[in-house]
Design a protein around this motif. Structure first.
Motif, PDB file in Angstrom:
ATOM      1  N   VAL A 135     -33.742-168.451  38.287  1.00  0.00           N
ATOM      2  CA  VAL A 135     -34.589-168.115  37.141  1.00  0.00           C
ATOM      3  C   VAL A 135     -33.687-167.523  36.057  1.00  0.00           C
ATOM      4  O   VAL A 135     -33.263-166.360  36.133  1.00  0.00           O
ATOM      5  CB  VAL A 135     -35.687-167.104  37.537  1.00  0.00           C
ATOM      6  N   VAL A 136     -33.366-168.337  35.047  1.00  0.00           N
ATOM      7  CA  VAL A 136     -32.346-167.988  34.052  1.00  0.00           C
ATOM      8  C   VAL A 136     -32.650-166.661  33.367  1.00  0.00           C
ATOM      9  O   VAL A 136     -31.754-165.825  33.173  1.00  0.00           O
ATOM     10  CB  VAL A 136     -32.209-169.121  33.015  1.00  0.00           C
ATOM     11  N   ASP A 137     -33.888-166.437  33.016  1.00  0.00           N
ATOM     12  CA  ASP A 137     -34.254-165.232  32.268  1.00  0.00           C
ATOM     13  C   ASP A 137     -34.051-163.951  33.068  1.00  0.00           C
ATOM     14  O   ASP A 137     -34.028-162.854  32.494  1.00  0.00           O
ATOM     15  CB  ASP A 137     -35.713-165.306  31.816  1.00  0.00           C
ATOM     16  N   LEU A 138     -33.906-164.064  34.390  1.00  0.00           N
ATOM     17  CA  LEU A 138     -33.793-162.881  35.245  1.00  0.00           C
ATOM     18  C   LEU A 138     -32.423-162.706  35.878  1.00  0.00           C
ATOM     19  O   LEU A 138     -32.181-161.707  36.555  1.00  0.00           O
ATOM     20  CB  LEU A 138     -34.853-162.945  36.354  1.00  0.00           C
ATOM     21  N   GLN A 139     -31.516-163.654  35.671  1.00  0.00           N
ATOM     22  CA  GLN A 139     -30.251-163.666  36.403  1.00  0.00           C
ATOM     23  C   GLN A 139     -29.419-162.404  36.208  1.00  0.00           C
ATOM     24  O   GLN A 139     -28.709-161.970  37.119  1.00  0.00           O
ATOM     25  CB  GLN A 139     -29.435-164.896  36.005  1.00  0.00           C
ATOM     26  N   ASN A 140     -29.483-161.803  35.039  1.00  0.00           N
ATOM     27  CA  ASN A 140     -28.651-160.638  34.742  1.00  0.00           C
ATOM     28  C   ASN A 140     -29.455-159.358  34.596  1.00  0.00           C
ATOM     29  O   ASN A 140     -28.976-158.370  34.025  1.00  0.00           O
ATOM     30  CB  ASN A 140     -27.847-160.896  33.464  1.00  0.00           C
ATOM     31  N   ILE A 141     -30.694-159.372  35.108  1.00  0.00           N
ATOM     32  CA  ILE A 141     -31.551-158.201  35.010  1.00  0.00           C
ATOM     33  C   ILE A 141     -31.680-157.549  36.383  1.00  0.00           C
ATOM     34  O   ILE A 141     -32.121-158.182  37.345  1.00  0.00           O
ATOM     35  CB  ILE A 141     -32.942-158.576  34.467  1.00  0.00           C
ATOM     36  N   SER A 142     -31.298-156.282  36.466  1.00  0.00           N
ATOM     37  CA  SER A 142     -31.331-155.571  37.738  1.00  0.00           C
ATOM     38  C   SER A 142     -32.747-155.140  38.100  1.00  0.00           C
ATOM     39  O   SER A 142     -33.569-154.851  37.232  1.00  0.00           O
ATOM     40  CB  SER A 142     -30.429-154.336  37.690  1.00  0.00           C
ATOM     41  N   GLN A 143     -32.977-155.085  39.372  1.00  0.00           N
ATOM     42  CA  GLN A 143     -34.225-154.589  39.948  1.00  0.00           C
ATOM     43  C   GLN A 143     -33.930-153.206  40.550  1.00  0.00           C
ATOM     44  O   GLN A 143     -32.961-153.049  41.284  1.00  0.00           O
ATOM     45  CB  GLN A 143     -34.685-155.549  41.035  1.00  0.00           C
ATOM     46  N   ASN A 144     -34.755-152.222  40.229  1.00  0.00           N
ATOM     47  CA  ASN A 144     -34.587-150.883  40.785  1.00  0.00           C
ATOM     48  C   ASN A 144     -35.642-150.637  41.854  1.00  0.00           C
ATOM     49  O   ASN A 144     -36.845-150.746  41.581  1.00  0.00           O
ATOM     50  CB  ASN A 144     -34.707-149.833  39.685  1.00  0.00           C
ATOM     51  N   THR A 145     -35.181-150.324  43.057  1.00  0.00           N
ATOM     52  CA  THR A 145     -36.091-150.024  44.159  1.00  0.00           C
ATOM     53  C   THR A 145     -35.912-148.566  44.566  1.00  0.00           C
ATOM     54  O   THR A 145     -34.791-148.130  44.865  1.00  0.00           O
ATOM     55  CB  THR A 145     -35.817-150.945  45.364  1.00  0.00           C
ATOM     56  N   THR A 146     -36.998-147.826  44.551  1.00  0.00           N
ATOM     57  CA  THR A 146     -36.986-146.403  44.903  1.00  0.00           C
ATOM     58  C   THR A 146     -37.464-146.239  46.338  1.00  0.00           C
ATOM     59  O   THR A 146     -38.537-146.718  46.705  1.00  0.00           O
ATOM     60  CB  THR A 146     -37.903-145.613  43.958  1.00  0.00           C
ATOM     61  N   ILE A 147     -36.631-145.571  47.149  1.00  0.00           N
ATOM     62  CA  ILE A 147     -36.934-145.386  48.571  1.00  0.00           C
ATOM     63  C   ILE A 147     -37.055-143.900  48.871  1.00  0.00           C
ATOM     64  O   ILE A 147     -36.164-143.108  48.528  1.00  0.00           O
ATOM     65  CB  ILE A 147     -35.829-145.998  49.451  1.00  0.00           C
ATOM     66  N   LEU A 148     -38.139-143.502  49.493  1.00  0.00           N
ATOM     67  CA  LEU A 148     -38.348-142.118  49.919  1.00  0.00           C
ATOM     68  C   LEU A 148     -38.200-142.045  51.435  1.00  0.00           C
ATOM     69  O   LEU A 148     -38.986-142.624  52.180  1.00  0.00           O
ATOM     70  CB  LEU A 148     -39.733-141.629  49.492  1.00  0.00           C
ATOM     71  N   PHE A 149     -37.173-141.324  51.897  1.00  0.00           N
ATOM     72  CA  PHE A 149     -36.906-141.168  53.321  1.00  0.00           C
ATOM     73  C   PHE A 149     -37.596-139.918  53.862  1.00  0.00           C
ATOM     74  O   PHE A 149     -38.012-139.034  53.103  1.00  0.00           O
ATOM     75  CB  PHE A 149     -35.399-141.049  53.569  1.00  0.00           C
TER      76      PHE A 149
END
Length: 463
Positions: A406-420
Motif C-alpha cells: 500500500v504505497v500511501d502507507l509504506q513510510n508511515i509508522s504505526q505506534n502500538t502502546t502496550i501496558l504490562f
C-alpha cells in the motif's frame, strides 16, 4: 535478560528448500528441455549451502526406486551434497512414497502386508542401500495428503522408526482453505476450522510424529487467497501447543502463473522479512522454502513457473531472490537461540478504526495474555503473539500487519502502546537485528513499526 538463552547448534533445526538443483532438465507439458548441464554438482550444492540451508530435500533430483545404488542418481546426490558440506539429505524413495499414498491402511487382511513384521522387513529392504551413507537423513512421504491416507502413513511412519529410529520422516500437510478445495480432504463434521483441527490431530494420532509441517503462500495477486493465512497460523500453532509438537513451515520464495495470469508473485525483501517474523511469532522450529530451482515441471494443472521466479534460475545462477532468502534465513538464525527456547501460547490483535484492507484479521481469534493488560494501535492492524519458556518467562512478538504494497502507507509508522503488569520495570527489545534494553515507564511501552516490521519484547522485573 536475552543473554541467558544459550547459542544453539543450528543443526538442531532443518532449513531446506523444495525443488533443489536438478540435472538441468525442466518439463514443459510433454516436452523436456535441457537448460543447462547437470547442476547436481559439489559447486552447485555449495551455493545452496551458502544461502543458509543446512539440509537438502532431494525430491526428484535424487529419487530412488530400488535400482543399482552405486550407479544411481540417489548416490550422486548424496555424494556431492556431502562433499559440499551438507550433512543431512532427505530422499524421495518411490516405494515408500507410494505406500504413504495408500488409502485406509497397509496391514491386515486384504492389505499389502499381513503384519508389522512383514512391513518392517520391506521398509528395511528399501532403506538398506542408502541408510549407511553419511549424508542420509530421512525420507519423504506423499505431499499434502488427504485425511484417509493417514492410517497408512501412521503404519509406515512407525515402521520406519522401528527399523531406524533416528530417520527423519518428512510429510507436508494441507493448510486452511475453503471447503471448495478441502471438503474431500479434511475429515467430516464441524466447521471449517474444526475440520482442519481434526485433520491435524488425526495426523498426530496415527503417526505419533513430533511435528506439524504445512505450506501456505500469502503473496498473491488474488487478495481473497490471503484471508485464511493468519487464522491458519493460529489454528496450527494452537494444536502444536496442545499436543506439544514442533511447528514447521514451508515459506514462499516463488512466483507462479495460472495460464497467462500471475497468481503468486515473488515476495519483495520487505515481504520476505515480514513472512519470517510472522512465522517466528508462532514458535517456528523448522523452516523451508518453495522453490530453490524453478519447479521441475513448469506446467502442472495449469500452473506455470517463471524461470526467474525462484532462488536460482534455470542455469543455476543466483536471482534477486537468493539474497532476499539468505537475509531471511540469517534473521531466523539470529533469533533462533531465543525463539528455540520458547513455545507459542496465544495471540491477539488490534485494528484502528481507519484501517484499510485487513480482512485476514477478521478470521483471527483473541487469546488472553499473561503479562499484558492491554494494547492498542493508532494505525491499521497489529498482531501480538505470546510465547513462553520452561520457566514461564514470556516473549512477545509485535508485528505491523499492514500490507507493504500500500504505497500511501509504506513510510508511515504505526505506534502500538502496550501496558504490562506492573511488576515489570525493564524490557529487552529486538528490532533491526539487535537487542536493546529499555526501562518501562509506568509499565508502559510504545513501539513504532513500519508496515511489515516486527519487534520482540522480553519484559522483566529487575535490572
Amino acid at each position: 535478560m536475552f543473554e541467558k538463552y544459550v547459542i544453539i547448534n543450528e543443526n538442531c533445526v532443518d532449513i531446506y528448500a523444495y525443488s533443489p538443483p536438478t540435472n538441468g532438465t525442466i518439463q514443459h507439458g510433454d516436452e523436456y528441455i535441457q537448460y543447462s548441464d547437470d547442476l547436481r554438482t559439489v559447486e552447485s550444492y555449495k551455493t545452496y549451502l551458502e544461502c543458509g540451508f543446512n539440509t537438502l530435500f532431494a525430491q526428484m533430483s535424487g529419487r530412488y526406486a530400488g535400482e543399482e545404488f552405486n550407479s544411481s542418481d540417489t548416490k550422486l546426490v548424496l555424494d556431492n551434497a556431502y562433499k559440499a558440506g551438507i550433512k543431512k539429505v532427505i530422499l524421495l524413495d518411490d516405494r515408500i512414497g507410494q505406500l504413504s499414498h495408500t488409502r485406509d491402511g497397509l496391514i491386515g487382511k486384504g492389505k499389502k502386508f499381513k503384519n508389522e513384521a512383514e512391513l518392517d522387513a520391506y521398509v528395511a529392504s528399501c532403506l538398506a542401500p542408502y541408510k549407511d551413507h553419511p549424508a542420509f537423513y530421512g525420507v519423504q512421504f506423499w505431499d499434502e495428503p488427504h485425511y484417509f491416507y493417514f492410517k497408512s502413513m501412521g503404519e509406515l511412519y512407525r515402521s520406519i522408526k522401528r527399523v531406524i529410529p533416528e530417520t527423519c520422516v518428512q510429510a507436508n500437510l494441507l493448510p486452511l482453505d475453503t471447503l471448495r478445495w478441502m471438503d474431500e480432504r479434511y475429515p467430516k463434521g464441524g466447521t471449517l476450522i474444526e475440520r482442519r483441527e481434526k485433520y491435524l490431530n488425526m495426523w498426530l494420532d496415527e503417526t505419533g510424529a513430533d511435528y506439524i509441517l504445512y505450506d501456505d503462500y500469502p503473496f498473491s495477486t488474488c487478495r481473497d487467497n490471503k484471508i485464511y493465512y493468519l487464522r491458519c497460523l493460529q489454528n496450527t500453532a494452537k494444536v502444536c501447543k496442545e499436543r506439544k509438537v514442533k511447528f514447521c513451515f514451508v515459506a514462499q520464495s516463488f512466483a507462479m502463473y495460472i495460464g497467462k495470469n500471475l497468481y503468486y508473485y515473488s515476495p519483495s525483501e520487505k515481504e520476505m522479512m515480514f513472512q519470517i517474523h510472522l512465522l517466528m511469532g508462532f514458535g517456528l522450529k523448522n523452516l523451508s522454502f518453495y522453490t530453490y530451482y524453478p519447479h521441475g515441471c513448469s506446467s502442472l494443472q495449469g500452473e506455470n513457473y517463471p524461470l526467474d521466479g525462484s532462488i536460482v534460475n534455470e542455469k543455476g545462477e543466483k536471482t534477486i531472490h537468493y539474497e532476499r532468502v539468505q537475509k531471511a534465513i540469517n534473521e531466523f538464525k539470529r533469533l533462533l537461540p531465543v525463539i528455540y527456547n520458547f513455545n507459542y501460547v496465544g495471540s491477539s490483535y488490534d485494528v484502528a478504526s481507519f484501517a484499510t484492507w485487513l480482512k485476514p484479521l477478521d478470521f483471527c481469534v483473541h487469546d488472553e495474555m499473561h503479562d499484558i493488560i492491554s494494547f492498542s494501535t493508532d494505525r491499521e492492524g497489529v498482531l501480538v503473539n505470546e510465547l513462553e519458556d520452561k520457566d514461564e518467562n514470556h516473549l512477545y512478538r509485535v508485528i505491523n500487519v499492514t500490507d507493504t504494497n500500500v504505497v500511501d502507507l509504506q513510510n508511515i509508522s504505526q505506534n502500538t502502546t502496550i501496558l504490562f503488569n506492573n511488576q515489570f520495570k525493564f524490557a529487552d527489545i529486538y528490532k533491526d537485528g539487535k537487542w536493546t534494553k529499555t526501562e518501562l515507564k509506568d509499565s508502559k511501552l510504545v513501539v513504532s513499526l513500519l508496515p511489515g516490521e516486527a519487534c520482540y519484547i522480553l519484559p522483566y522485573e529487575e535490572n
